[in-house]
Enzyme design. Sequence first.
Site, PDB file in Angstrom:
ATOM      1  N   VAL A   1    -104.949  -9.709 -17.327  1.00  0.00           N
ATOM      2  CA  VAL A   1    -103.632 -10.335 -17.255  1.00  0.00           C
ATOM      3  C   VAL A   1    -103.489 -11.093 -18.567  1.00  0.00           C
ATOM      4  CG1 VAL A   1    -102.239 -12.110 -16.153  1.00  0.00           C
ATOM      5  CG2 VAL A   1    -103.514 -10.478 -14.752  1.00  0.00           C
TER       6      VAL A   1
ATOM      7  N   TYR B   1    -107.711 -16.155  -8.344  1.00  0.00           N
ATOM      8  CA  TYR B   1    -107.361 -16.595  -9.700  1.00  0.00           C
ATOM      9  C   TYR B   1    -108.173 -17.848 -10.012  1.00  0.00           C
ATOM     10  CZ  TYR B   1    -104.233 -18.256 -13.526  1.00  0.00           C
ATOM     11  OH  TYR B   1    -103.710 -18.709 -14.712  1.00  0.00           O
TER      12      TYR B   1
ATOM     13  N   LYS C   1    -108.954 -12.651 -11.162  1.00  0.00           N
ATOM     14  CA  LYS C   1    -108.538 -12.903 -12.539  1.00  0.00           C
ATOM     15  C   LYS C   1    -109.282 -14.142 -12.995  1.00  0.00           C
ATOM     16  CE  LYS C   1    -104.547 -14.369 -15.246  1.00  0.00           C
ATOM     17  NZ  LYS C   1    -104.139 -15.753 -15.365  1.00  0.00           N
TER      18      LYS C   1
END
Length: 298
Positions: free
Chosen positions: A207, A136, A164
């Site tokens: 996301v 992330y 992400k």
Amino acid sequence: MPLAIEGIYPALLTPFTKDEEVNETALKQLVNRLIVAKVNGIFALGTNGEFHVLSREEKLNITKMVVEETAGRVPVMVGSGGNSTREVIELSQAMEKLGVDALSVITPYFIPPTQEEAEEHYRKVAEAVSIPVVLYNIPSKTGFSLAPETVGRLAKMPNIVGIKDSSGDFSNIEQYIAHTRGEHFSVIAGTDSLILKTLQAGGTGAVAATANLLPETVVAIYNSWKAGDYEKAQAAQQALQPLRDTFGLTSIPASLKKAVELSGIPVGPARAPIQEPTGEVLKQIEAAVQFYKTNQEG
């Protein structure tokens, strides 16, 4: 869970009562609302889920509730990141025992690591669990950005399955895709304005915080793109903008929480010191929500 992250995973808000305790009823309500909208998975305890102001016990309780309420209907990915490798390993292992399908691990923050330190951090975390790990990257909040070359090396690990990217920099997403091509690795958008562009560039999903309020619209971006209806995908992408325009009016996630609350799910306030929107800011959020009600989402 397949070793690929595909489709739309809402960045689940963490509902609170007015006393800032976790609101279990609203959490279940929100999870079910999203699953009914045919999201591809649930992403809990991210930035919009206020992971940074939750205790370890609260994180585990929320994880347990989300896993139980989801009941295998869609995969559950949960944020287990933190600043020390030891802390992240312990939390990741505890979350694995609770039955999550994948872990999202934010880069260490406050003291930015070197690329070598970050790579070693992720290797140790991935080796300590048997479920998929998603990197992330959100440099505006952490002061650190994973280099494409670092991501390319980490993508070779069997259970590091994606990243992400919430940098907001599309060229960064393109670099991650280029450096992981040929690996079983998903590059997913963490910036809602870049969902369609990421898919078109070879990414696999997103996301999306906006999916808390507009799940059908966000899902339509992915489904329309997959079906080859690029005009419909673009229209759905553009439809997110009025909501996104409210995000900068407050500290995260106060605007989004207020919008979702106005739509009928009592997610409550953000945890202090973040304050609820008032005055002119509140009017702008109310206007955005009314716009979607008038235009019937989707």
